[in-house]
Write a protein that holds these residues in place. Structure first.
Motif, PDB file in Angstrom:
ATOM      1  N   ASN A 365       0.654  -1.387   0.199  1.00 18.08           N
ATOM      2  CA  ASN A 365      -0.108   0.057  -0.035  1.00 18.08           C
ATOM      3  C   ASN A 365       0.988   1.339  -0.081  1.00 18.08           C
ATOM      4  N   GLY A 366       2.095   1.115  -0.253  1.00 13.51           N
ATOM      5  CA  GLY A 366       2.931   2.376  -0.425  1.00 13.51           C
ATOM      6  C   GLY A 366       3.297   3.116   0.411  1.00 13.51           C
ATOM      7  N   SER A 392      11.171   3.876   0.122  1.00 15.52           N
ATOM      8  CA  SER A 392       9.957   4.022  -0.150  1.00 15.52           C
ATOM      9  C   SER A 392       9.319   3.109  -1.139  1.00 15.52           C
ATOM     10  N   THR A 393       8.180   2.666  -0.979  1.00 15.36           N
ATOM     11  CA  THR A 393       7.443   1.629  -1.982  1.00 15.36           C
ATOM     12  C   THR A 393       6.231   2.334  -2.620  1.00 15.36           C
ATOM     13  N   LYS A 394       5.739   1.918  -3.558  1.00 17.06           N
ATOM     14  CA  LYS A 394       4.640   2.334  -4.374  1.00 17.06           C
ATOM     15  C   LYS A 394       3.608   1.402  -4.122  1.00 17.06           C
ATOM     16  N   VAL A 395       2.167   1.853  -4.548  1.00 21.42           N
ATOM     17  CA  VAL A 395       1.005   0.999  -4.525  1.00 21.42           C
ATOM     18  C   VAL A 395       1.113  -0.142  -5.646  1.00 21.42           C
ATOM     19  N   CYS A 398       6.949  -2.986  -7.270  1.00 25.62           N
ATOM     20  CA  CYS A 398       7.837  -2.172  -7.751  1.00 25.62           C
ATOM     21  C   CYS A 398       9.361  -2.686  -6.982  1.00 25.62           C
ATOM     22  N   VAL A 437      -0.569   8.374   0.254  1.00 19.99           N
ATOM     23  CA  VAL A 437      -0.479   8.042  -1.177  1.00 19.99           C
ATOM     24  C   VAL A 437      -1.370   8.697  -1.965  1.00 19.99           C
TER      25      VAL A 437
END
Length: 597
Positions: A365-366, A392-395, A398, A437
């Motif tokens: 979920n980012g 950091s991640t993305k929805v 990735c 997000v």
């Protein structure tokens, strides 16, 4: 007085007057005249006549030198008859006149450039492979004329065995990149959307043309076959969001993924012995792959008063029915955190000091996380030190690239991280520093809960050279109405390249100019502070030189012409480097810039 003496006297009178003669105004015959004297004092006549007026110039024949030898009767016989015959021939030929327009410096310069361009086109044609040769001789002649013959202007080690894919080969920079690569002996593949006659004429005949679209993963996969390096010069031709996303963002992602798949395929065929193959640390494909991972809870500080109002925290790591390894939970305590940790078990003979960082393939979920590495001797845990890096991640899914150089010690007095001593990996979630997000901005988000889907964790091998050169932009010269959209798509493409695990070089030039390269000094900087333009030829030369420059690997930088900062705006020292074929200006220019940017 003979004819020679009279001609000399006439010339003397002309020299003394140095002006137009009304008797000679008009046409002057050119036959039988071997030399001319052009009397035109530019500084004097330009003020009196003006360059725009077509005034007559004086052309006077230079007299022959007088005969100092003895006169002979045979030489004097029939002189009068010869003069009469010459006069009759002169009267019969058409007259030619010259004016200031015929000797205008601007016109002469234009004609000289046209003649030079024509000669250069003919000379360049000598290096082109003729279309009339047989198919079985094509490869032999290609190697002879292009990669080993006189077209190789610079000797680059390994260029004959390197195939470079140029994406956007018909762009302003791409066309120059292709020719520079050919002159240096590279084998070049050009990815174009269509191969009509107009596109074919823009590229040398020895270039292998591949038809495809960067937005189509299938055609991109075929284009990277057999390639060793990629130079991405393509850019969207409109400000439409769909075009920007397809070319500047999704196109870079498709190329990097296809290139990585191609390298992995080669590594598998070589039993994993490729220098670009990654070391697998953990792959979550079954329930048994979760063994050894430990879920822990903690807090940075203890407050007796605030703990009465805390909602608690919880986390779990499980393998779902969909085949996903999910680390999820919530943290409602102030200053609390949850983490997932495991002691590393590397294959025999492998250590992390042979690699430059980690790459994680994750989804969720980012949320942002803290990656912690514990390093020290296993026999004495008290000597272990902690190092952390925020990711950091993305929805959705990735890939996150984390170089070892980005890890900082928890205690400032500790030395820098030594990957050889790393023995424990930890992924920590903490509610602080979480940001909403953008995808579901209208929906209320609880930043204290998280969900992280883990696919694999790998170590990136240490590379010496750049694998992928991306030509981005600095934002200068773009209309303000579309600048934000263009920069957003460009930055998304840059992030895709950084997370890919490939060795990258990202070039952000100033406004492009159609000027010769190597004429002005260049400024290399990081921080979006440049304010000048740059020629397309200089940008192309930077891209080609970056292919084998170790200092260019994993760096992003801005580049423009040298300039002097205004008063009160000297924010940094400008270090200019003059491009030159005789020296490698790129190495000292990039050696002072920060890596992994």
């Amino acid at each position: 007085m003979n004819a020679a003496a009279s001609a000399t006297t006439a010339n003397s009178s002309v020299y003394s007057q140095c002006k137009l003669s009304s008797n000679l105004r008009g046409s002057i015959p050119f036959s039988k005249i071997k030399r001319f004297l052009l009397f035109n004092d530019v500084h004097q006549c330009s003020s009196s006549w003006g360059w725009g007026r077509k005034s007559r110039l004086l052309l006077a024949p230079r007299a022959a030198a007088p005969n100092t030898g003895k006169d002979s009767k045979n030489e004097n016989v029939g002189d009068d008859e010869k003069r009469e015959v010459q006069k009759q021939r002169v009267m019969q030929q058409p007259s030619v006149s010259l004016s200031l327009a015929d000797v205008n410096p601007v016109g002469l310069g234009r004609r000289s450039r046209q003649l030079f361009d024509e000669v250069w086109r003919k000379f360049s044609g000598l290096g082109q492979i003729s279309r009339t040769i047989r198919a079985d001789d094509q490869e032999a002649l290609d190697a002879l004329l292009v990669r080993e013959g006189p077209m190789c202007e610079f000797a680059i080690p390994g260029a004959q065995n390197t195939t470079v894919l140029v994406v956007g080969a018909t762009s302003r920079i791409g066309r120059i990149v292709v020719r520079k690569l050919m002159l240096r002996g590279y084998a070049v593949k050009a990815l174009v959307r269509r191969a009509d006659q107009e596109v074919v004429d823009l590229l040398p005949r020895s270039v292998e043309i591949v038809i495809g679209d960067v937005g189509d993963p299938a055609t991109v996969k075929a284009a990277v076959e057999g390639c060793n390096k990629i130079i991405y010069c393509a850019t969207a031709r409109s400000a439409i969001t769909g075009d920007l996303f397809r070319v500047d963002h999704r196109g870079v992602y498709n190329l990097t993924k296809a290139f990585q798949d191609h390298n992995n395929k080669l590594a598998q065929s070589r039993a994993g012995k490729s220098s670009k193959s990654k070391l697998l640390i953990a792959k979550f494909k079954s329930a048994s792959s979760l063994n050894g991972w430990e879920v822990r809870q903690g807090a940075y500080f203890q407050d007796v008063v605030t703990t009465k109002y805390d909602g608690g925290m919880d986390a779990k790591f499980e393998f779902t029915e969909n085949g996903d390894a999910v680390f999820s939970g919530y943290v409602f305590n102030r200053g609390g955190y949850v983490e997932l940790s495991k002691k590393l078990s590397l294959p025999l003979g492998y250590t992390l000091d042979r690699y430059e960082g980690l790459v994680l393939s994750v989804g969720g979920n980012g949320r942002s996380y803290v990656l912690i590495l514990e390093a020290g001797p296993l026999a004495d845990p008290s000597q272990s030190r902690l190092y952390f890096a925020r990711i950091s991640t993305k929805v959705g899914f990735c890939r996150v690239r984390v170089p070892f150089s980005s890890f900082r010690p928890v205690k400032p007095d500790d030395p820098v991280l030594d990957p050889f001593l790393v023995h424990t990996l930890t992924i920590r979630f903490e509610p602080r520093r979480q940001r909403p997000v953008e995808v579901n901005a209208t929906m209320k988000q609880d930043l204290r809960s998280f969900k992280l889907i883990l696919e694999y964790i790998k170590a990136l091998p240490i590379g010496q050279e750049t694998d992928f050169v991306l030509v981005s932009c600095s934002g200068l010269g773009i209309e303000p109405s579309r600048r934000e959209q263009v920069l957003k798509a460009k930055r998304a493409g840059e992030d895709s390249l950084r997370r890919s695990g490939l060795g990258y070089t990202i070039v952000r030039p100033g406004p492009l100019q159609e000027e010769p390269g190597g004429q002005r000094a260049l400024i290399f900087d990081q921080g979006n502070r440049i304010s000048q333009g740059i020629s397309c030829a200089d940008v192309a030369d930077i891209c080609v030189k970056a292919l084998h420059d170790t200092t260019a690997r994993n760096k992003s930088f801005d580049v423009c012409y040298e300039y002097i900062a205004g008063d009160g705006r000297e924010l940094y020292e400008l270090v200019a480097h003059l491009p030159d074929k005789a020296n490698n200006y790129l190495t000292p220019a990039l050696s002072v810039l920060e890596k992994n940017t």
